[in-house]
Design a protein around this motif. Structure first.
Motif, PDB file in Angstrom:
ATOM      1  N   LEU A 139     -10.708 -30.896  -1.116  1.00  0.00           N
ATOM      2  CA  LEU A 139     -11.979 -31.151  -0.445  1.00  0.00           C
ATOM      3  C   LEU A 139     -12.511 -29.882   0.217  1.00  0.00           C
ATOM      4  CD1 LEU A 139     -11.368 -34.667   1.132  1.00  0.00           C
ATOM      5  CD2 LEU A 139     -12.605 -34.094  -0.970  1.00  0.00           C
ATOM      6  N   ALA A 140     -11.624 -29.031   0.710  1.00  0.00           N
ATOM      7  CA  ALA A 140     -12.059 -27.750   1.272  1.00  0.00           C
ATOM      8  C   ALA A 140     -12.728 -26.905   0.192  1.00  0.00           C
ATOM      9  CB  ALA A 140     -10.870 -27.011   1.870  1.00  0.00           C
ATOM     10  N   PHE A 141     -12.159 -26.921  -1.026  1.00  0.00           N
ATOM     11  CA  PHE A 141     -12.812 -26.218  -2.145  1.00  0.00           C
ATOM     12  C   PHE A 141     -14.194 -26.800  -2.404  1.00  0.00           C
ATOM     13  CE2 PHE A 141     -13.901 -27.124  -6.582  1.00  0.00           C
ATOM     14  CZ  PHE A 141     -14.311 -25.856  -6.975  1.00  0.00           C
ATOM     15  N   LEU A 142     -14.284 -28.117  -2.450  1.00  0.00           N
ATOM     16  CA  LEU A 142     -15.548 -28.765  -2.763  1.00  0.00           C
ATOM     17  C   LEU A 142     -16.618 -28.423  -1.724  1.00  0.00           C
ATOM     18  CD1 LEU A 142     -17.061 -30.814  -4.556  1.00  0.00           C
ATOM     19  CD2 LEU A 142     -16.214 -32.613  -3.044  1.00  0.00           C
ATOM     20  N   ILE A 143     -16.244 -28.435  -0.447  1.00  0.00           N
ATOM     21  CA  ILE A 143     -17.200 -28.120   0.616  1.00  0.00           C
ATOM     22  C   ILE A 143     -17.622 -26.660   0.552  1.00  0.00           C
ATOM     23  CG2 ILE A 143     -17.444 -27.914   3.123  1.00  0.00           C
ATOM     24  CD1 ILE A 143     -15.672 -30.433   3.328  1.00  0.00           C
ATOM     25  N   GLY A 144     -16.670 -25.751   0.354  1.00  0.00           N
ATOM     26  CA  GLY A 144     -17.008 -24.345   0.226  1.00  0.00           C
ATOM     27  C   GLY A 144     -17.902 -24.081  -0.969  1.00  0.00           C
ATOM     28  N   ASP A 145     -17.640 -24.788  -2.071  1.00  0.00           N
ATOM     29  CA  ASP A 145     -18.446 -24.633  -3.281  1.00  0.00           C
ATOM     30  C   ASP A 145     -19.868 -25.107  -3.046  1.00  0.00           C
ATOM     31  OD1 ASP A 145     -19.128 -24.296  -5.974  1.00  0.00           O
ATOM     32  OD2 ASP A 145     -18.506 -26.332  -6.474  1.00  0.00           O
ATOM     33  N   SER A 170       1.438 -30.898   7.378  1.00  0.00           N
ATOM     34  CA  SER A 170       1.388 -31.745   6.182  1.00  0.00           C
ATOM     35  C   SER A 170       2.790 -32.194   5.789  1.00  0.00           C
ATOM     36  CB  SER A 170       0.757 -30.981   5.006  1.00  0.00           C
ATOM     37  OG  SER A 170      -0.569 -30.618   5.290  1.00  0.00           O
ATOM     38  N   ARG A 171       3.765 -31.938   6.655  1.00  0.00           N
ATOM     39  CA  ARG A 171       5.149 -32.183   6.266  1.00  0.00           C
ATOM     40  C   ARG A 171       5.882 -33.108   7.246  1.00  0.00           C
ATOM     41  NH1 ARG A 171       7.507 -29.255   2.429  1.00  0.00           N
ATOM     42  NH2 ARG A 171       9.511 -29.595   3.457  1.00  0.00           N
ATOM     43  N   TRP A 172       5.165 -33.882   8.022  1.00  0.00           N
ATOM     44  CA  TRP A 172       5.864 -34.912   8.812  1.00  0.00           C
ATOM     45  C   TRP A 172       4.910 -36.074   9.053  1.00  0.00           C
ATOM     46  CZ3 TRP A 172       5.963 -34.667  14.756  1.00  0.00           C
ATOM     47  CH2 TRP A 172       4.892 -33.953  15.241  1.00  0.00           C
ATOM     48  N   GLY A 173       5.462 -37.218   9.429  1.00  0.00           N
ATOM     49  CA  GLY A 173       4.717 -38.458   9.405  1.00  0.00           C
ATOM     50  C   GLY A 173       4.000 -38.817  10.678  1.00  0.00           C
ATOM     51  N   HIS A 174       3.593 -37.849  11.472  1.00  0.00           N
ATOM     52  CA  HIS A 174       2.815 -38.130  12.685  1.00  0.00           C
ATOM     53  C   HIS A 174       1.412 -38.579  12.293  1.00  0.00           C
ATOM     54  CE1 HIS A 174       0.789 -37.421  16.543  1.00  0.00           C
ATOM     55  NE2 HIS A 174       1.978 -37.452  17.095  1.00  0.00           N
ATOM     56  N   ASP A 175       0.796 -39.469  13.096  1.00  0.00           N
ATOM     57  CA  ASP A 175      -0.512 -39.972  12.718  1.00  0.00           C
ATOM     58  C   ASP A 175      -1.600 -38.906  12.802  1.00  0.00           C
ATOM     59  OD1 ASP A 175       0.100 -40.140  15.405  1.00  0.00           O
ATOM     60  OD2 ASP A 175      -1.178 -41.845  15.829  1.00  0.00           O
ATOM     61  N   SER A 176      -1.356 -37.800  13.488  1.00  0.00           N
ATOM     62  CA  SER A 176      -2.355 -36.732  13.566  1.00  0.00           C
ATOM     63  C   SER A 176      -2.453 -35.931  12.277  1.00  0.00           C
ATOM     64  CB  SER A 176      -2.017 -35.779  14.715  1.00  0.00           C
ATOM     65  OG  SER A 176      -0.824 -35.057  14.435  1.00  0.00           O
ATOM     66  N   THR A 177      -1.451 -36.015  11.404  1.00  0.00           N
ATOM     67  CA  THR A 177      -1.432 -35.172  10.205  1.00  0.00           C
ATOM     68  C   THR A 177      -2.571 -35.495   9.238  1.00  0.00           C
ATOM     69  OG1 THR A 177       0.139 -36.691   9.159  1.00  0.00           O
ATOM     70  CG2 THR A 177       1.057 -34.811  10.340  1.00  0.00           C
ATOM     71  N   LEU A 178      -3.205 -36.643   9.378  1.00  0.00           N
ATOM     72  CA  LEU A 178      -4.327 -36.996   8.519  1.00  0.00           C
ATOM     73  C   LEU A 178      -5.640 -36.390   8.999  1.00  0.00           C
ATOM     74  CD1 LEU A 178      -3.625 -40.800   7.862  1.00  0.00           C
ATOM     75  CD2 LEU A 178      -2.921 -38.852   6.482  1.00  0.00           C
ATOM     76  N   CYS A 179      -5.643 -35.754  10.172  1.00  0.00           N
ATOM     77  CA  CYS A 179      -6.899 -35.276  10.769  1.00  0.00           C
ATOM     78  C   CYS A 179      -7.729 -34.391   9.847  1.00  0.00           C
ATOM     79  CB  CYS A 179      -6.603 -34.541  12.078  1.00  0.00           C
ATOM     80  SG  CYS A 179      -6.249 -35.633  13.474  1.00  0.00           S
ATOM     81  N   PRO A 180      -7.171 -33.330   9.242  1.00  0.00           N
ATOM     82  CA  PRO A 180      -8.013 -32.497   8.365  1.00  0.00           C
ATOM     83  C   PRO A 180      -8.673 -33.298   7.246  1.00  0.00           C
ATOM     84  CG  PRO A 180      -5.985 -31.352   8.883  1.00  0.00           C
ATOM     85  CD  PRO A 180      -5.812 -32.748   9.392  1.00  0.00           C
ATOM     86  N   LEU A 181      -7.920 -34.204   6.625  1.00  0.00           N
ATOM     87  CA  LEU A 181      -8.478 -35.019   5.552  1.00  0.00           C
ATOM     88  C   LEU A 181      -9.585 -35.934   6.075  1.00  0.00           C
ATOM     89  CD1 LEU A 181      -8.465 -36.098   2.652  1.00  0.00           C
ATOM     90  CD2 LEU A 181      -6.674 -37.710   3.358  1.00  0.00           C
ATOM     91  N   LEU A 182      -9.360 -36.553   7.234  1.00  0.00           N
ATOM     92  CA  LEU A 182     -10.331 -37.496   7.777  1.00  0.00           C
ATOM     93  C   LEU A 182     -11.631 -36.815   8.193  1.00  0.00           C
ATOM     94  CD1 LEU A 182      -8.012 -39.797   9.930  1.00  0.00           C
ATOM     95  CD2 LEU A 182      -8.945 -40.226   7.645  1.00  0.00           C
ATOM     96  N   VAL A 183     -11.592 -35.525   8.463  1.00  0.00           N
ATOM     97  CA  VAL A 183     -12.811 -34.787   8.797  1.00  0.00           C
ATOM     98  C   VAL A 183     -13.469 -34.223   7.535  1.00  0.00           C
ATOM     99  CG1 VAL A 183     -13.721 -32.775  10.015  1.00  0.00           C
ATOM    100  CG2 VAL A 183     -12.039 -34.241  11.124  1.00  0.00           C
TER     101      VAL A 183
END
Length: 583
Positions: A139-145, A170-183
């Motif tokens: 998604l970062a690629f898509l936005i930059g493109d 991106s390597r542990w199961g804390h609920d904050s790890t989804l933040c970059p994707l959710l934004v």
């Protein structure tokens, strides 16, 4: 470089002599035709690297099971087996009780299908974060493109794939790890829908995609609370930064339908969450536990405390030297959240974005994203910056350095064509060697530190794994709680305790904080089933007295650290847990 955005040096010189400004790369050029085979191949390599780094030894690096990811895993396991979370709530949506601090639910539901396939293990609990990390790179690629051009999108994706900060979370199961994707997901969805987040959208607005984008934005806010603060501000800023294009869009039938569909989708998903926040104070319990101000502070004092937290998030010590002091969320010793060479890229991106901001919506959006990046952490207390609450802003910093990398590369090649064509690849190779040096330490000594083992409670997890096949044959289990935050969760997970038994026989809970000041407003579980916990300042569980007085020879397992209860003076340990350095 894309052919559409490349200029011959002589043509560039002629433009500059006439006083004309250099052209702003338009997304329409990058997206008017399909991707070239080389671009597809390079993107595929970047995604493969991102996946490899996020999946390699995922169940063992980091070691153990952090208390927060163990809590998510246990809630997911209870839902999978019973349809109720660990507190007995049936399929919760807005929040789950967690450790008594009322946490978000998306990570729990993301974990369910993986546990259904592979069981209650660290690997299955971390797979959602790892895969979300790979999707965030795309998604970062898509936005930059879409905001700039294809080359910038590819560079941004590469930087995010190798980002120490993004990789670690991106390597542990804390609920904050989804933040970059959710934004990233709502921003990408709005761009794909053709809504005016750029100077000239690559496609005309499409109402059904706009409705889906609005629904995506609202649904994303159900995640980690930091997203609920950051994402609405980012999207509001994205509209304000290009308000003229939004106004023009509303003058067409397709544009009006698209904006209306986006607002409808947003209202359908975000509306119930907003209503819950306005009517149920319990949903904000975690935030109320961490406010940066005290109840006695005046409004002016509260504002001042919030503003004082802002500058530290841009300090070199935080971003490039050591991150945050806590070992469970800090980078390896000698490294920061970013590599030092990325500072040059960020400065280059800052210069490029500022110089083109008056005519480039993409540049303005990136600048606003960077200014906004620490906002989710400003309301919370603590001596240091919290890397978890800053995660929604991380993609903005990477977008900025991606813009800088491309601008610097093109400038060097345009000034010194022959030397630049050799220098730029050499610089890229040098940067990759520095990345490799970090990765060796990240997957090596960093995971073998005793304090890392302690922070992720690897000792208690291993003890629980040893106990699991013997659990049904013992009469009682006693575990000390000194220096262990919420030990009951670790034993529930490592024992793979039956959720039906857990819900049928509720645990014994003492409201926090303990006499020692620990646990604050979290649940203090003193026992469940045949397991009891010893905490400093609390009475010895009555069950131990009952066992001593029953006149039988009972088998009791004690889980203790060296020196606790002085049991070594009377008994030989049945099992010892040792660190990687044999400690």
């Amino acid at each position: 470089m894309d052919a559409g955005s490349r200029m011959r040096p002589r043509a560039r010189d002629q433009r500059e002599k006439r006083g004309a400004s250099p052209p702003v790369t338009s997304s329409i050029r990058s997206n008017s035709s399909s991707m070239s085979r080389s671009a597809v191949t390079l993107l595929g390599v970047i995604l493969l690297v991102a996946a490899s780094l996020r999946l390699y030894r995922l169940g063992h690096s980091p070691p153990g099971f952090h208390v927060d990811e163990a809590t998510v895993a246990w809630d997911a396991y209870c839902l999978l087996k019973t349809g109720h979370d660990a507190s007995g709530a049936r399929w919760p949506v807005f929040y789950t009780r967690g450790l008594g601090d009322n946490r978000s639910t998306p990570m729990i539901y993301a974990t369910l299908p993986f546990q259904a396939m592979g069981g209650l293990t660290p690997l299955m609990s971390r797979l959602p974060a790892a895969l979300a990390g790979v999707l965030a790179v795309f998604l970062a690629f898509l936005i930059g493109d879409r905001l700039f051009d294809r080359m910038t999108g590819l560079v941004i994706a590469g930087l995010m794939a190798l980002s120490p900060w993004h990789l670690q979370f991106s390597r542990w199961g804390h609920d904050s790890t989804l933040c970059p994707l959710l934004v990233l997901a709502p921003v990408a969805a709005l761009l794909v829908a053709g809504l005016p987040l750029t100077n000239r959208p690559a496609t005309p607005p499409r109402p059904w995609l706009a409705g889906l984008a609005g629904a995506t934005a609202g649904a994303a806010c159900y995640g980690y609370p930091a997203v609920r603060i950051f994402l609405p501000l980012l999207l509001a800023g994205a509209v304000a930064l290009n308000w003229r294009e939004w106004r023009e869009s509303l003058r067409t039938r397709r544009g009006t339908l698209s904006v209306a569909a986006a607002m409808l989708g947003l209202g359908l998903t975000f509306g119930p969450l907003l209503h819950r926040h306005l009517t149920d104070p319990a949903i904000g319990k975690r935030g109320a536990m961490t406010w940066v101000w005290s109840p006695s502070d005046s409004a002016g004092q509260r504002v001042l405390k919030v503003l004082r937290r802002y500058p530290g998030h841009f300090s070199p010590g935080f971003l490039f030297e050591k991150g945050t002091p806590a070992i469970d969320v800090s980078p390896p010793e000698g490294y920061g959240l970013f590599y030092w060479y990325e500072l040059a890229l960020m400065l280059g991106g800052l210069i490029a974005a500022v110089s083109t901001a008056s005519r480039s919506v993409g540049a303005r959006l990136v600048l606003f994203w960077v200014v906004l990046y620490p906002v989710s952490d400003l309301l919370s207390g603590g001596e240091a910056q919290n890397v978890l609450r800053c995660l929604p802003g991380l993609p903005g910093l990477i977008l900025l350095e991606g813009v800088g990398a491309v601008r610097l590369g093109r400038w060097v090649i345009s000034r010194w064509p022959r030397m630049g064509l050799r220098a730029v690849p050499a610089i890229v190779i040098l940067a990759m060697l520095l990345d490799a040096r970090f990765l060796v330490q990240f997957f090596g000594d960093y995971d073998r530190r005793w304090d890392k083992y302690f922070a992720f409670q690897e000792d208690l997890r291993e003890a629980g794994e040893w106990l699991r096949p013997r659990f049904d044959d013992v009469d009682a289990v006693v575990c000390t709680g000194t220096g262990i935050l919420v030990p009951y969760v670790h034993l529930l997970v490592s024992l793979r305790y039956d959720p039906h038994r857990w819900l049928a026989s509720p645990p014994t809970v003492v409201p926090g904080p303990l006499p020692t000041g620990d646990y604050r407003d979290m649940d203090v579980v003193t026992g469940f089933g045949k397991v009891r916990f010893l905490y400093e300042g609390l009475p010895v569980p009555a069950m131990l007295g009952e066992l001593a007085a029953n006149g039988r020879s009972d088998r009791v397992i004690f889980i203790v650290r060296p020196g606790e209860l002085e049991l070594e003076k009377r008994y030989t340990p049945a099992y010892e847990v040792r660190s990687p350095r044999d400690e």
